[in-house]
Design a protein around this motif. Sequence first.
Motif, PDB file in Angstrom:
ATOM      1  N   ALA A 692       0.834  -1.199   0.000  1.00 47.45           N
ATOM      2  CA  ALA A 692       0.000   0.000   0.000  1.00 47.45           C
ATOM      3  C   ALA A 692       0.869   1.250   0.000  1.00 47.45           C
ATOM      4  N   GLU A 693       0.332   2.312  -0.563  1.00 45.56           N
ATOM      5  CA  GLU A 693       1.012   3.605  -0.572  1.00 45.56           C
ATOM      6  C   GLU A 693       0.495   4.431   0.604  1.00 45.56           C
ATOM      7  N   LEU A 694       1.406   4.943   1.399  1.00 45.89           N
ATOM      8  CA  LEU A 694       1.043   5.730   2.578  1.00 45.89           C
ATOM      9  C   LEU A 694       1.219   7.208   2.255  1.00 45.89           C
ATOM     10  N   ILE A 695       0.129   7.952   2.336  1.00 40.62           N
ATOM     11  CA  ILE A 695       0.144   9.380   1.994  1.00 40.62           C
ATOM     12  C   ILE A 695      -0.229  10.165   3.235  1.00 40.62           C
ATOM     13  N   ALA A 696       0.662  11.033   3.672  1.00 39.89           N
ATOM     14  CA  ALA A 696       0.412  11.867   4.854  1.00 39.89           C
ATOM     15  C   ALA A 696       0.787  13.303   4.509  1.00 39.89           C
ATOM     16  N   GLU A 697      -0.140  14.033   3.974  1.00 41.19           N
ATOM     17  CA  GLU A 697       0.096  15.416   3.596  1.00 41.19           C
ATOM     18  C   GLU A 697      -0.527  16.345   4.640  1.00 41.19           C
ATOM     19  N   PRO A 698       0.067  17.507   4.882  1.00 41.25           N
ATOM     20  CA  PRO A 698      -0.519  18.445   5.852  1.00 41.25           C
ATOM     21  C   PRO A 698      -1.837  19.011   5.328  1.00 41.25           C
ATOM     22  N   PRO A 699      -2.692  19.500   6.239  1.00 42.88           N
ATOM     23  CA  PRO A 699      -3.976  20.074   5.801  1.00 42.88           C
ATOM     24  C   PRO A 699      -3.765  21.206   4.799  1.00 42.88           C
ATOM     25  N   GLY A 700      -4.566  21.172   3.750  1.00 41.70           N
ATOM     26  CA  GLY A 700      -4.450  22.167   2.690  1.00 41.70           C
ATOM     27  C   GLY A 700      -3.670  21.681   1.501  1.00 41.70           C
ATOM     28  N   LYS A 701      -2.902  20.577   1.655  1.00 47.90           N
ATOM     29  CA  LYS A 701      -2.102  20.044   0.555  1.00 47.90           C
ATOM     30  C   LYS A 701      -2.502  18.612   0.223  1.00 47.90           C
ATOM     31  N   GLU A 702      -3.732  18.238   0.578  1.00 50.89           N
ATOM     32  CA  GLU A 702      -4.193  16.885   0.310  1.00 50.89           C
ATOM     33  C   GLU A 702      -4.335  16.659  -1.199  1.00 50.89           C
ATOM     34  N   PRO A 703      -3.987  15.482  -1.688  1.00 46.97           N
ATOM     35  CA  PRO A 703      -4.165  15.210  -3.126  1.00 46.97           C
ATOM     36  C   PRO A 703      -5.657  15.135  -3.466  1.00 46.97           C
ATOM     37  N   ARG A 704      -5.935  15.334  -4.732  1.00 44.60           N
ATOM     38  CA  ARG A 704      -7.329  15.360  -5.173  1.00 44.60           C
ATOM     39  C   ARG A 704      -8.023  14.032  -4.917  1.00 44.60           C
ATOM     40  N   ILE A 705      -7.283  12.931  -5.035  1.00 46.18           N
ATOM     41  CA  ILE A 705      -7.892  11.617  -4.848  1.00 46.18           C
ATOM     42  C   ILE A 705      -8.378  11.423  -3.418  1.00 46.18           C
ATOM     43  N   PHE A 706      -7.772  12.149  -2.465  1.00 49.30           N
ATOM     44  CA  PHE A 706      -8.211  12.059  -1.071  1.00 49.30           C
ATOM     45  C   PHE A 706      -9.648  12.569  -0.937  1.00 49.30           C
ATOM     46  N   TRP A 707      -9.905  13.732  -1.542  1.00 51.25           N
ATOM     47  CA  TRP A 707     -11.247  14.312  -1.437  1.00 51.25           C
ATOM     48  C   TRP A 707     -12.248  13.509  -2.262  1.00 51.25           C
ATOM     49  N   GLU A 708     -11.784  12.952  -3.388  1.00 49.94           N
ATOM     50  CA  GLU A 708     -12.695  12.123  -4.168  1.00 49.94           C
ATOM     51  C   GLU A 708     -13.087  10.866  -3.409  1.00 49.94           C
ATOM     52  N   THR A 709     -12.142  10.313  -2.660  1.00 53.41           N
ATOM     53  CA  THR A 709     -12.460   9.125  -1.862  1.00 53.41           C
ATOM     54  C   THR A 709     -13.466   9.443  -0.777  1.00 53.41           C
ATOM     55  N   LEU A 710     -13.424  10.684  -0.264  1.00 54.70           N
ATOM     56  CA  LEU A 710     -14.371  11.123   0.759  1.00 54.70           C
ATOM     57  C   LEU A 710     -15.629  11.750   0.143  1.00 54.70           C
ATOM     58  N   GLU A 711     -15.812  11.554  -1.171  1.00 57.18           N
ATOM     59  CA  GLU A 711     -17.021  12.002  -1.874  1.00 57.18           C
ATOM     60  C   GLU A 711     -17.206  13.511  -1.802  1.00 57.18           C
ATOM     61  N   TYR A 712     -16.102  14.249  -1.836  1.00 59.47           N
ATOM     62  CA  TYR A 712     -16.185  15.709  -1.868  1.00 59.47           C
ATOM     63  C   TYR A 712     -15.754  16.163  -3.258  1.00 59.47           C
ATOM     64  N   GLU A 713     -16.695  16.657  -4.039  1.00 60.34           N
ATOM     65  CA  GLU A 713     -16.442  17.005  -5.429  1.00 60.34           C
ATOM     66  C   GLU A 713     -16.369  18.507  -5.656  1.00 60.34           C
ATOM     67  N   ASP A 714     -16.608  19.316  -4.650  1.00 58.52           N
ATOM     68  CA  ASP A 714     -16.657  20.761  -4.819  1.00 58.52           C
ATOM     69  C   ASP A 714     -15.278  21.302  -5.167  1.00 58.52           C
ATOM     70  N   GLU A 715     -15.211  22.350  -5.967  1.00 59.59           N
ATOM     71  CA  GLU A 715     -13.950  22.943  -6.357  1.00 59.59           C
ATOM     72  C   GLU A 715     -13.350  23.797  -5.243  1.00 59.59           C
ATOM     73  N   THR A 716     -14.198  24.341  -4.385  1.00 63.66           N
ATOM     74  CA  THR A 716     -13.679  25.171  -3.287  1.00 63.66           C
ATOM     75  C   THR A 716     -13.065  24.292  -2.226  1.00 63.66           C
ATOM     76  N   PRO A 717     -11.952  24.758  -1.640  1.00 68.63           N
ATOM     77  CA  PRO A 717     -11.297  23.949  -0.605  1.00 68.63           C
ATOM     78  C   PRO A 717     -12.231  23.687   0.572  1.00 68.63           C
ATOM     79  N   PHE A 718     -12.146  22.473   1.098  1.00 71.22           N
ATOM     80  CA  PHE A 718     -12.992  22.098   2.231  1.00 71.22           C
ATOM     81  C   PHE A 718     -12.371  22.621   3.519  1.00 71.22           C
ATOM     82  N   MET A 719     -13.161  23.215   4.399  1.00 68.14           N
ATOM     83  CA  MET A 719     -12.697  23.761   5.672  1.00 68.14           C
ATOM     84  C   MET A 719     -13.280  22.926   6.801  1.00 68.14           C
TER      85      MET A 719
END
Length: 1242
Positions: A692-719
């Motif tokens: 497995a690939e381990l990805i640990a990015e600080p808040p604000g620098k998460e890869p796009r696939i992270f938000w897609e996995t969490l079903e967040y499709e909005d273009e604006t950054p999630f707060m």
Amino acid sequence: MLVTMANTGLLPFVRGVDFTCNDFSGDKFPDAIRYMTGLQWLRLDKTNLTDIPEELGKLMKLENLSLKKNDLEKLFGELTELKCLRSLNVRHNKVKSSGIPAELFRLEELTTLDLSHNRLKEVPEGLDKAKSLLVLNLSHNKIESIPPTLFVQLTDLLFLDLSNNLLETLPPQTRRLANLQTLILNDNPLGLFQLRQLPSLQSLETLHMRNTQRTLANLPTSLDTLANLSDVDLSKNSLTKVPDALYSLQNLKRLNLSDNEITEVSSAMDIWQKLESLNLSRNKLTTLPASLCKLQNLRRLHVDDNKLDFEGIPSGIGKLGNLEVFSAANNQLEMIPEGLCRCGSLKKLNLSCNKLITLPDAIHLLSDLESLQLHDNPDLVMPPKPVERPRGAGLQYYNIDFSLQAQLQLAGAATTEPTTPTSVKSDPIARKLRLRRGRAEPEQRDSALILRGMQEQANTQHTDQRPDQRNSELKPKRWDESLEKPPLDYSEFFDEDTGQTPGLQIWEIENFIPAPVEEVAYGKFFEGDCYIVLKTFLEEQGQLSWDIHFWIGSKATLDKGACAAMHAVNLRNLLGAKRTQRHEQGDETPDFLALFPTPPVYIQGSHTPSGFFTVDDPHYVRRLYRVESAGSGLRLQPVPPRAQELDPRYVFLLDAGLTIFLWNGKKAKNTLKSKARLFAEKMNKEERKNKAELIAEPPGKEPRIFWETLEYEDETPFMPQEHVPEDVLWLPPRLYRVELGMGYLELPQPEASLTRHVLATRNVYILDAHIDVFVWFGKKSSRLVRAAAVKLAQELFNMAPRPDHALVTRLQEGTETQVFKTYFAGWDEVIAVDFTRTAESVARTGADLASWAKQQETKADLSALFTPRQPPMQPSEVKTLSDEWNEDLEAMEAFVLEGRHFVRLPDHEIGIFHSCDCYVFLCKYIMPAEPEDESDASNEAEEAESECVSWVVYFWQGRRAPNMGWLTFTFGLERKFKQLCRRLDVVRTHQQQESLKFMAHFYRKFIIKDGKRNTKPEGGRQPVELFELRSNGSALCTRLIQVKADAAQLNSAFCYILNVPLEGSNDTSSAIVYAWIGSKSDADSARLIEQIAEEKFNNPWVSLQVLTEGSEPDNFFWVALGGRKPYDTDADYLNYTRLFRCSNEKGYFTVSEKCTDFCQDDLADDDIMILDNGEQVFLWLGAKCSEVEIKLAYKSAQVYIQHMKSMQPDKPRKLFLTLKDKESRRFTKCFHGWGEHKRPPE
């Protein structure tokens, strides 16, 4: 795996279930319980119930019902319909007398009733109708009186507890309780109660009347009729002496008279020959009778808070051989009798808060003593411990005994008894005690003789256990003596009761392992399976004997047949049987067929899976966990995999199968982040095989696939917002053990706390974690139990409301997930104990360091410290080995790495190595072989030659050479060699770590220069070069190594070559080469240095001069070395140098010795080294070593110094601490060619 819910039809077969700690408040009581019509016992403790659930009315077979620690105020409801109810426990509720229906007591089967810890003010109405009651507990209520009719009917009572009420008397009808065995009346105002009924209770065994206003006046004068009375508690009363009535109780085992006003105890107490526990604490005793010493069964004696002094304790107390606890705190003791130290079973001794001056010497002979409390004795001087039995350093060194004698015994050597000094200083305290005691009584003189005999006997036994030899006789083991047979442990395959009772047992092979077959299936064999059959029977002599058969099905796979044969042999070895018998389907022997009452039945197909399997792509379920701290471990709470669940105060772990995301909230603690990181790495390593690939990015620098996995499709950054409540309640999980009987199922909860040891390999468990449900299969569990557990887990999952992301997961023993392990304390915790910290700080975290240390007690290996130093190799042996190895060598080709390619090394440079280069030596060895026949040899010459030729490639890497050279060789030259050579071995070796065979090929002319070959010097001028010749351990390990050109590097015991270039920078520049021979060097070294200078350094432009120490010219020699400086004049330390490595890499602390040919690169950066040079012992600390290793190595060095003091008393050592890059000259001189430490590659 996700399990769909459906009614399994299994509930009617459930006989018992423990729902303790579930939340059944409000409408949460599971409706499915009404379908458990076969329930016989049910526990609903701590379930927040306020009313009796109506579903209980359907459980017509219910016999035992526990409703402890709820919020029940009344028992009206369905209980009166339970005609089979035998036991009802509703303690710790809020039940009032008016809330109990009278019909409840008309249940004919009701024998046990516990209404304690409620709000009863009177005995419930109708209780006298419960004629079958055997156990009645009405304690901890507010009952003021007992109705006379109660005991008229309840004549079968065996147990009655009325303690902690407001009773002032008992009715006269109490005397009708002729069968009563236990009567507890504690904490009632019974001052006017005369206990006249007591002598009528002839079956009474236990009588507790603590705090019931007892005096000598309101106790019966005789209790002769109570011959069975064995447990009496009259504490917290107003007794001025022991009641005379007690002296007639010959069967008394426990007597508690504490918290009274007793001033004396009669000598008639010797009638209590069965007494095991006596508590006389908090009285006014000044002396104990001598007859106390006749109570041979006494195990616990408490006399705290009295007025006892030395004379008040009988000197013959040592006769109490079974005494385990003696507590005499807060008295006036200045000394205790020596006889007390002869109580060999004593485990706990409390003498705190006295006036003790000292204790008998024999206090150290109490080998079973676990607790000795002596605090608040300000004048106490402890007697010296016997020197022959020093204890270890205690918990601060992780319970490892670092005393020299203990470590020598562990290492297998003899220990010598230290000699005691003949002159002893006078002790004023001892003299004061002797004057105080006066002449010894005859019994005390006997005690002294017995004490002396005990000491002599102990010393005799101690010496008998050791062979009569000196420490020096600990010899290193031969390599074949160190080989041990592997331990044979068949517990993973067969139970301890296998073959212990006559009968038949059958196993089938499932996934390489024998699995027990149910008895109903005996004689039925699947064609695709294999079986092991064990027949156990008794011989005429009464001894057990066994016949072992293994049966192979006609369509069984190869792995099943092989495992059946193998495990049949394992079973034979386990039992000690004679042989095993093989049978194939259709070809069984008559003996095998006779094992079954009917002929075997063959069934098509296979019942068990093969051990071989096809690799399928695993299915991963997307899950999101909120990570929280839980003491020293972690807690993972499953939450819906949505972005809205993120909270900046926590760490979240998103498991997407082959990608694991770690989201660290901005306000999360750093310790939580590091633990979560370690947890994710462990999950990847053990569950995903590091795929497995381990990805640990600080808040604000998460890869796009992270938000897609969490079903967040909005273009604006999630707060993320803080939404988790501060007081979020974590409910502990509940563990059920699945028990299967003949037609019933039970689900009890283990009473022990949740640790991995609760999970027994023979059982199946269901873990209900409130959201997720886990089913755990033990390796030895039955297939039927497994199947039942899966269905029960489905039912449990459906009983309580759960979120959509909840799962049911099945786990096999040994393949548990990391999330599952977090529910068990101490199971594979990420940071259970941080061994980089001190023991004290670790203990403050709550980690159970004591139990860890106890497990590690024998896991410390210091034996290398006690083995003699390796002797130097004799010259004759050196010559023999060198000649043999060089005779086998037919040819050697040398190559050196230049740029990215290996080129041939000129012949005149063979033997000269550079620290920044890599070399390759291709060696062809001819092994002499004698042909059996000349004609055969001539016909097969080519084949014989190929068989006796071997090729070895030595790859030599300088200590400053990059690893790119090894990669260049591996992907280039090595492949060419393997194409040309049939048998090729590759040996990689590093500078100064060469093998003896490799060194032998250079005939002791092995030169190591700094830098890279053919490199022009900086500044255009050749530098001055100084080379030191030294042999480490044997002549085979002779090297000429370049050292710093400084006069302080010289030593009179060695020979050197000094190369002083003259003006000019080209290769043909003239130079002066000095061969310097130390005044104390041996003749062999002097001869060798001249040969090396002549062969390797001399040429037409060089002036070669051989100098003896003291004849050096000033103009060139000393000027080249920076002027005259003091230098060492002997190297006697080489006869003593030893280097030890201290490490925890094996899972326990161990010390190992490097060979005598050690070098600077043997100093491991993550370990601690111990260096002995004969005068100083250095503790060298690597940059990455932990504090625990430092402590253990420090104690090991102290043990080594003590050992060497006894072995070499003329060479005392001192201990020094040295750090990496801070080494002194006394340390570095022990290493040949010391320079800067090797830096790790960037």
